[in-house]
Design a protein around this motif. Structure first.
Motif, PDB file in Angstrom:
ATOM      1  N   GLY A 288     -61.882 -22.703 -58.309  1.00  0.00           N
ATOM      2  CA  GLY A 288     -60.904 -21.737 -57.815  1.00  0.00           C
ATOM      3  C   GLY A 288     -61.210 -21.235 -56.430  1.00  0.00           C
ATOM      4  N   PHE A 289     -61.991 -21.984 -55.644  1.00  0.00           N
ATOM      5  CA  PHE A 289     -62.300 -21.564 -54.285  1.00  0.00           C
ATOM      6  C   PHE A 289     -61.082 -21.753 -53.380  1.00  0.00           C
ATOM      7  N   SER A 290     -61.015 -20.930 -52.343  1.00  0.00           N
ATOM      8  CA  SER A 290     -59.957 -21.084 -51.358  1.00  0.00           C
ATOM      9  C   SER A 290     -60.498 -20.644 -50.008  1.00  0.00           C
ATOM     10  N   GLY A 291     -59.703 -20.840 -48.969  1.00  0.00           N
ATOM     11  CA  GLY A 291     -60.108 -20.416 -47.637  1.00  0.00           C
ATOM     12  C   GLY A 291     -61.325 -21.163 -47.142  1.00  0.00           C
ATOM     13  N   LEU A 292     -62.312 -20.426 -46.596  1.00  0.00           N
ATOM     14  CA  LEU A 292     -63.499 -21.042 -46.008  1.00  0.00           C
ATOM     15  C   LEU A 292     -64.313 -21.825 -47.024  1.00  0.00           C
ATOM     16  N   PHE A 293     -64.274 -21.396 -48.295  1.00  0.00           N
ATOM     17  CA  PHE A 293     -65.112 -22.028 -49.312  1.00  0.00           C
ATOM     18  C   PHE A 293     -64.414 -23.175 -50.039  1.00  0.00           C
ATOM     19  N   ALA A 294     -63.173 -23.471 -49.708  1.00  0.00           N
ATOM     20  CA  ALA A 294     -62.429 -24.509 -50.426  1.00  0.00           C
ATOM     21  C   ALA A 294     -63.050 -25.880 -50.167  1.00  0.00           C
ATOM     22  N   THR A 295     -63.371 -26.581 -51.224  1.00  0.00           N
ATOM     23  CA  THR A 295     -63.941 -27.923 -51.098  1.00  0.00           C
ATOM     24  C   THR A 295     -62.870 -28.997 -51.019  1.00  0.00           C
ATOM     25  N   HIS A 296     -61.608 -28.625 -51.267  1.00  0.00           N
ATOM     26  CA  HIS A 296     -60.496 -29.572 -51.235  1.00  0.00           C
ATOM     27  C   HIS A 296     -59.370 -28.988 -50.381  1.00  0.00           C
ATOM     28  N   PRO A 297     -58.582 -29.832 -49.729  1.00  0.00           N
ATOM     29  CA  PRO A 297     -57.381 -29.325 -49.054  1.00  0.00           C
ATOM     30  C   PRO A 297     -56.443 -28.705 -50.085  1.00  0.00           C
ATOM     31  N   PRO A 298     -55.552 -27.792 -49.679  1.00  0.00           N
ATOM     32  CA  PRO A 298     -54.589 -27.202 -50.629  1.00  0.00           C
ATOM     33  C   PRO A 298     -53.774 -28.295 -51.323  1.00  0.00           C
ATOM     34  N   LEU A 299     -53.461 -28.060 -52.604  1.00  0.00           N
ATOM     35  CA  LEU A 299     -52.749 -29.077 -53.377  1.00  0.00           C
ATOM     36  C   LEU A 299     -51.411 -29.443 -52.749  1.00  0.00           C
ATOM     37  N   LEU A 300     -50.677 -28.446 -52.270  1.00  0.00           N
ATOM     38  CA  LEU A 300     -49.375 -28.742 -51.664  1.00  0.00           C
ATOM     39  C   LEU A 300     -49.544 -29.629 -50.437  1.00  0.00           C
ATOM     40  N   GLN A 301     -50.594 -29.373 -49.673  1.00  0.00           N
ATOM     41  CA  GLN A 301     -50.859 -30.207 -48.491  1.00  0.00           C
ATOM     42  C   GLN A 301     -51.181 -31.643 -48.895  1.00  0.00           C
ATOM     43  N   ARG A 302     -51.974 -31.824 -49.955  1.00  0.00           N
ATOM     44  CA  ARG A 302     -52.302 -33.167 -50.418  1.00  0.00           C
ATOM     45  C   ARG A 302     -51.058 -33.903 -50.923  1.00  0.00           C
ATOM     46  N   ILE A 303     -50.180 -33.179 -51.633  1.00  0.00           N
ATOM     47  CA  ILE A 303     -48.949 -33.802 -52.140  1.00  0.00           C
ATOM     48  C   ILE A 303     -48.038 -34.189 -50.981  1.00  0.00           C
ATOM     49  N   GLN A 304     -47.900 -33.290 -49.997  1.00  0.00           N
ATOM     50  CA  GLN A 304     -47.009 -33.566 -48.869  1.00  0.00           C
ATOM     51  C   GLN A 304     -47.522 -34.713 -48.002  1.00  0.00           C
ATOM     52  N   ALA A 305     -48.827 -34.950 -47.995  1.00  0.00           N
ATOM     53  CA  ALA A 305     -49.347 -36.114 -47.278  1.00  0.00           C
ATOM     54  C   ALA A 305     -48.866 -37.411 -47.922  1.00  0.00           C
ATOM     55  N   LEU A 306     -48.579 -37.349 -49.225  1.00  0.00           N
ATOM     56  CA  LEU A 306     -48.087 -38.518 -49.956  1.00  0.00           C
ATOM     57  C   LEU A 306     -46.568 -38.561 -49.996  1.00  0.00           C
ATOM     58  N   GLU A 307     -45.944 -37.386 -50.123  1.00  0.00           N
ATOM     59  CA  GLU A 307     -44.484 -37.281 -50.188  1.00  0.00           C
ATOM     60  C   GLU A 307     -44.043 -36.184 -49.210  1.00  0.00           C
ATOM     61  N   PRO A 308     -43.775 -36.531 -47.966  1.00  0.00           N
ATOM     62  CA  PRO A 308     -43.494 -35.512 -46.941  1.00  0.00           C
ATOM     63  C   PRO A 308     -42.309 -34.615 -47.266  1.00  0.00           C
ATOM     64  N   SER A 309     -41.362 -35.086 -48.074  1.00  0.00           N
ATOM     65  CA  SER A 309     -40.174 -34.280 -48.366  1.00  0.00           C
ATOM     66  C   SER A 309     -40.408 -33.235 -49.447  1.00  0.00           C
ATOM     67  N   PHE A 310     -41.581 -33.251 -50.082  1.00  0.00           N
ATOM     68  CA  PHE A 310     -41.859 -32.315 -51.179  1.00  0.00           C
ATOM     69  C   PHE A 310     -42.088 -30.917 -50.619  1.00  0.00           C
ATOM     70  N   ARG A 311     -41.525 -29.899 -51.297  1.00  0.00           N
ATOM     71  CA  ARG A 311     -41.624 -28.515 -50.831  1.00  0.00           C
ATOM     72  C   ARG A 311     -42.163 -27.604 -51.929  1.00  0.00           C
ATOM     73  N   ALA A 312     -42.543 -26.392 -51.515  1.00  0.00           N
ATOM     74  CA  ALA A 312     -43.080 -25.420 -52.467  1.00  0.00           C
ATOM     75  C   ALA A 312     -42.053 -25.084 -53.537  1.00  0.00           C
ATOM     76  N   ASP A 313     -40.767 -25.081 -53.180  1.00  0.00           N
ATOM     77  CA  ASP A 313     -39.723 -24.803 -54.166  1.00  0.00           C
ATOM     78  C   ASP A 313     -39.703 -25.863 -55.256  1.00  0.00           C
ATOM     79  N   ASP A 314     -39.969 -27.117 -54.880  1.00  0.00           N
ATOM     80  CA  ASP A 314     -40.013 -28.187 -55.875  1.00  0.00           C
ATOM     81  C   ASP A 314     -41.156 -27.960 -56.865  1.00  0.00           C
ATOM     82  N   LEU A 315     -42.251 -27.431 -56.354  1.00  0.00           N
ATOM     83  CA  LEU A 315     -43.396 -27.145 -57.221  1.00  0.00           C
ATOM     84  C   LEU A 315     -43.032 -26.059 -58.233  1.00  0.00           C
TER      85      LEU A 315
END
Length: 634
Positions: A288-315
């Motif tokens: 559950g780390f975020s910000g400076l301590f996050a070991t992974h990019p944000p999930l929405l960012q990872r999804i959008q790298a694969l599907e650029p048209s995906f938005r937070a509303d879709d989530l």
């Protein structure tokens, strides 16, 4: 970024880790000295003693944790309560997991890793752990098996294989050991406070020291989280990209990430204490780390790298849908939001193995580019390769008692006189029954086997071989060495396959001992290059003049300014015993040139048979440059 560049980047990250760890240690020592000076006062002698004690605690803590991880990936999986997936699993989800892992391993050109399931974890997560592919472990949570369909599971496993192949896995396991030391002071302070610090005249001072240690422990925790975040985030993005490149479609990996982001269980692990220690190794954030301590990019960012048209509303739409109807592994429709495209993999045509006598078209740069960088075609071919291995041989590869005769049968020579000597060596070490079984398998089942199926068969057998007790594995390695060194006329492929088995077994027995990033340059191993290229050129060309030209073509690739005359060693393949270790210690980018040089020697006459291609794959595997099967490209 190709395999060799990723390996070089991992080595640079190892150096950066040492620097960051050193800075963290200096910060902790200064904090302890300052606190002790403010609380207790004292002169230079007292501060020197405090510094020595602090350094000793950190150093011993790191050494202890590193020693506890000597068993490699398996020790990490067992720490989490991982349960090994048996070869003959009847659970359909476990069989699907094993099939996916086996196919990706064969497509990658590495031995099949051990597979574990974290049965008590409901979140969707996975990790790869180990020092090298020979001791690698792939572990997935039960939640991943229950909620991910085959495409999504394939995307997650392909992501983890990226860590296996590119040196990330080795760095990850070392990071666990190194960072444990800077957490030691906090652990000691917490334990003292839990037990009250004792009674008597010195109890107050002990409690104060415990409070100081606990406070300084938070400094160590801060540094540890910062180091893991800095090391991990970029590599997770690269692993996502590698998984997509491998599986040819984004919907699988994106679907898994969506189920983590919008599903009820997410990727959190129940064992939060242990999860923090390995948070940098996980597919998804387990803490559950975020910000400076996050070991992974944000999930929405990872999804959008694969599907650029995906938005937070879709989530948010997915969250609402899955509250009423949670996703399951039986749903083969890729998870998608309203605005995302419903993409499916490109149609897959069946892939047939080339004729055993076929000739393949390849170039040195093409082969170097393929090392540890499997493509979608490689995955399709792996599926065809596994299906092409006769059922009875696949069954033998999964039986503890049959796996040793099977592997020894692959090493037996076609020449009757040489094979008779090899049988004698096997009988002397493992008994007449093993020698007879290996010979029978050689004649009845392995001689007719397509050349492209020998390495995959050995890869399937390796997990079962590793289950044998150490004395049995030591006896097996001794037998393999004797078999391939029986006579100088043993074929180069048989010799190299035997050497590969020795390397893989040795690394699985002592994983941490053989894990390293090489630093040598080609100029430091000139004679070793000359020996290897001379043996390869001689084996592939009947005419001495053609062999010499092939040798020179290889040397021109790797040592263009040096002149080392063509001089094939009298011992033939056995002369290679002296070259493997120095060449394996090459700098990653120098290994890329080495692979191109070997390919240039093999392909100099513009005729590369399937058998020669498999020899090239075997040599590359011995030198830890795994090459996918079926090298031709349309």
């Amino acid at each position: 970024m190709n395999f060799f560049e990723r390996q070089a980047a991992a080595r640079r990250t190892s150096t950066r880790l040492i620097v960051l760890f050193s800075l963290a240690v200096i910060g902790i020592v200064l904090a302890v000295d300052l606190a002790m000076f403010v609380v207790f006062g004292g002169g230079a002698g007292g501060l020197a003693l405090t510094t020595i004690v602090t350094l000793a605690i950190i150093g011993l803590g790191s050494l202890y944790r590193i020693a506890s991880l000597r068993g490699g990936g398996e020790s990490v999986a067992l720490q989490f309560g991982g349960v090994p997936v048996p070869e003959g699993a009847t659970d359909t989800k476990l069989r699907r997991l094993r099939n996916v892992v086996e196919e990706i391993a064969i497509a990658s050109g590495v031995p099949v890793p051990k597979i574990y399931v974290l049965e008590h974890e409901a979140g969707i997560n996975a990790f790869a752990a180990g020092y090298s592919p020979s001791d690698a472990v792939i572990a997935v949570t039960r939640g991943a098996l229950e909620q991910l369909n085959r495409d999504e599971l394939q995307g997650v496993i392909a992501h983890e294989f990226s860590h296996v192949l590119n040196g990330d896995m080795r760095l990850n396991i070392r990071l666990i050991g190194v960072l444990f030391g800077i957490l030691m002071l906090g652990l000691i302070g917490r334990k003292i406070l839990q037990h009250g610090g004792g009674r008597g005249r010195g109890a107050g001072a002990v409690l104060v020291a415990a409070l100081v240690a606990l406070a300084v422990g938070y400094i160590g925790l801060f540094f540890g989280r910062m180091i893991k975040a800095g090391v991990s985030r970029t590599r997770e993005s690269l692993a996502d990209a590698s998984a997509v490149q491998f599986t040819r479609q984004t919907s699988g990996l994106a679907g898994a990430l969506k189920k983590i982001a919008a599903g009820e269980t997410g990727s959190a692990l129940a064992q939060r204490g242990d999860a923090e220690e390995v948070s940098h190794m996980l597919f998804g954030d387990g803490v559950g780390f975020s910000g400076l301590f996050a070991t992974h990019p944000p999930l929405l960012q990872r999804i959008q790298a694969l599907e650029p048209s995906f938005r937070a509303d879709d989530l948010e739409q997915l969250r609402r849908r899955w509250r009423a109807d949670p996703p399951s592994a039986s749903d083969e429709t890729p998870a998608s939001g309203a605005a995302s495209e419903r993409r499916s993999p490109l149609p897959i045509a069946p892939v047939l193995l080339p004729a055993a006598a076929a000739e393949l078209s390849l170039t040195p740069p093409m082969v170097a580019e393929q090392v540890a960088r499997p493509s979608p075609d490689d995955y399709r071919r792996a599926d065809s390769i596994v299906a092409s291995i006769p059922d009875d041989l696949r069954d033998l590869a999964k039986q503890r008692d049959a796996v040793i005769p099977l592997l020894l049968g692959l090493l037996l020579d076609a020449e009757p006189q040489v094979k008779a000597k090899q049988r004698t060596e096997i009988q002397a070490r493992l008994g007449a029954d093993t020698a007879t079984a290996a010979d029978r398998l050689k004649v009845e089942r392995l001689d007719p086997l397509h050349p492209m199926l020998r390495l995959p068969l050995a890869a399937l057998a390796f997990p079962v071989l590793r289950l044998r007790p150490r004395p049995g594995l030591d006896a097996f390695m001794d037998t393999v060495h004797a078999v391939v060194n029986t006579d100088g006329r043993v074929s180069l492929f048989e010799y190299c396959l035997g050497r590969l088995l020795e390397v893989q077994v040795r690394e699985s027995l002592d994983p941490s001992r053989y894990a390293r990033f090489g630093r040598r340059k080609p100029g430091n191993v000139k004679q070793e290059f000359a020996t290897l290229l001379a043996v390869v050129a001689q084996a592939g060309h009947e005419n001495a003049a053609d062999a010499q030209r092939a040798y020179l073509a290889g040397m021109q690739r790797v040592l263009p300014r040096d002149h080392l005359p063509y001089a094939p060693p009298a011992a033939g393949a056995l002369a290679l015993d002296a070259v493997w270790e120095p060449l394996d210690a090459l700098d990653p980018l120098a290994k890329q040139v080495m692979v191109e040089a070997i390919t240039a020697a093999v392909s100099h006459d513009n005729r590369v048979t399937v058998a020669e291609a498999e020899l090239l794959r075997t040599i590359c595997s011995v030198l830890h440059c795994p090459l996918p099967p079926m090298l031709e490209r349309s």
